[in-house]
Scaffold this active site. Sequence first.
Site, PDB file in Angstrom:
ATOM      1  N   ASP A   2       0.837  -1.203   0.000  1.00  0.00           N
ATOM      2  CA  ASP A   2       0.000   0.000   0.000  1.00  0.00           C
ATOM      3  C   ASP A   2       0.864   1.242   0.000  1.00  0.00           C
ATOM      4  O   ASP A   2       1.823   1.359   0.782  1.00  0.00           O
ATOM      5  CB  ASP A   2      -0.900   0.018   1.239  1.00  0.00           C
ATOM      6  CG  ASP A   2      -1.657   1.331   1.350  1.00  0.00           C
ATOM      7  OD1 ASP A   2      -2.607   1.532   0.574  1.00  0.00           O
ATOM      8  OD2 ASP A   2      -1.274   2.155   2.205  1.00  0.00           O
ATOM      9  N   TYR A  16       2.709  10.145   0.427  1.00  0.00           N
ATOM     10  CA  TYR A  16       3.865   9.624   1.157  1.00  0.00           C
ATOM     11  C   TYR A  16       5.171  10.060   0.486  1.00  0.00           C
ATOM     12  O   TYR A  16       5.577   9.527  -0.535  1.00  0.00           O
ATOM     13  CB  TYR A  16       3.804   8.103   1.251  1.00  0.00           C
ATOM     14  CG  TYR A  16       2.539   7.565   1.887  1.00  0.00           C
ATOM     15  CD1 TYR A  16       1.793   8.340   2.779  1.00  0.00           C
ATOM     16  CD2 TYR A  16       2.086   6.286   1.605  1.00  0.00           C
ATOM     17  CE1 TYR A  16       0.643   7.856   3.362  1.00  0.00           C
ATOM     18  CE2 TYR A  16       0.935   5.786   2.195  1.00  0.00           C
ATOM     19  CZ  TYR A  16       0.212   6.578   3.061  1.00  0.00           C
ATOM     20  OH  TYR A  16      -0.942   6.089   3.638  1.00  0.00           O
ATOM     21  N   LYS A  37      -3.744   5.840  -3.339  1.00  0.00           N
ATOM     22  CA  LYS A  37      -4.814   6.688  -2.823  1.00  0.00           C
ATOM     23  C   LYS A  37      -4.984   7.934  -3.671  1.00  0.00           C
ATOM     24  O   LYS A  37      -4.042   8.410  -4.287  1.00  0.00           O
ATOM     25  CB  LYS A  37      -4.521   7.041  -1.365  1.00  0.00           C
ATOM     26  CG  LYS A  37      -4.285   5.788  -0.499  1.00  0.00           C
ATOM     27  CD  LYS A  37      -3.969   6.151   0.939  1.00  0.00           C
ATOM     28  CE  LYS A  37      -3.688   4.909   1.761  1.00  0.00           C
ATOM     29  NZ  LYS A  37      -2.365   4.323   1.439  1.00  0.00           N
TER      30      LYS A  37
END
Length: 326
Positions: free
Chosen positions: A56, A61, A87
């Site tokens: 993930d 990030y 995401k």
Amino acid sequence: MDSPELPRRRLGRTDVSVTALGLGCAPLGGLFTPVDPAVAADAVAAAHAGGVRYFDTAPHYGAGLSERRLGSALTTLGRAGLTLSTKMGRVLVDHEGPWDIWAEDSGKAAVFDFSYRACLDSHEASLDRLGVDRVDIGLVHDPDDHRDEAAAGTYRALAELRDAGRIGAVGIGMNSTEAAADMLGRGDFDLALIAGRYTLLDQSALDRLYPLCLERGVSVVAAGVFNSGVLADPDGRATFDYTAADPALLARARAIADVCAKYDVPLRAAALQFPGAHPAVASVLVGARNPAEVDDALAMFAHPIPGALWHELKRTGLLAEEAPTP
């Protein structure tokens, strides 16, 4: 030769499956401290060798660094058999220097944008950074304070991508149980990635969110199982949800650790294994920034834990009585 992969569980009513333990790739983006790209690749390889097949990440990030580093590792490992999630809900903009809690300069920063167009653009940009032609799971990222916009924009775009077969599952990636429960009522979701709300210190997901997930057939990915550090090492510079842990939480974590020590079980093992016992949970996601942390997580996930430990945690009021245990 790779070890056999960990057990897999299907997400909702989809054909997408995840391994019981997944690798959270936020630390690979330089969370708090820089990460050598070669070490990041070795961490992904160590997880793969240990049987992990679910990875993930998110544009947020490291403002793109995590996706790029995971993608670089995949050029060696290959894509076969892997489940990837990323995401949508933030877009990258030009920025000089380290940004927010990310210690490295990617030349970018991530800002919220839950519009329909931004989601489609973000999806394409993630594919490019990852170096793949498909991600299996698209998650609406942190829409807590933007739920109307996220439902009308990001979710709608993800649902169209799913209908077109370009992704396999649609979910949310959130921290707040109440906001997450509200979001689940706004669309046809397959999974909920929830960080820090079903741990040895915080079982608030039991109140409304997990029962709702079971009712709606929404699978859960339990992330943040160490509550950002306090359940990994309550005697060090312990943090809870990325801030210094308050004395009451520290005392509770240490009391849980004392019970674990009585049964010769590391606290980390109990923290990793506890969330996966709930019937709504398909995978437990653990973050790591180097191979040593990955190897430790794999060892803790497999560490034997006697039933008496869980009974004592409940008897002493350190664990909710209604919480399912391994």
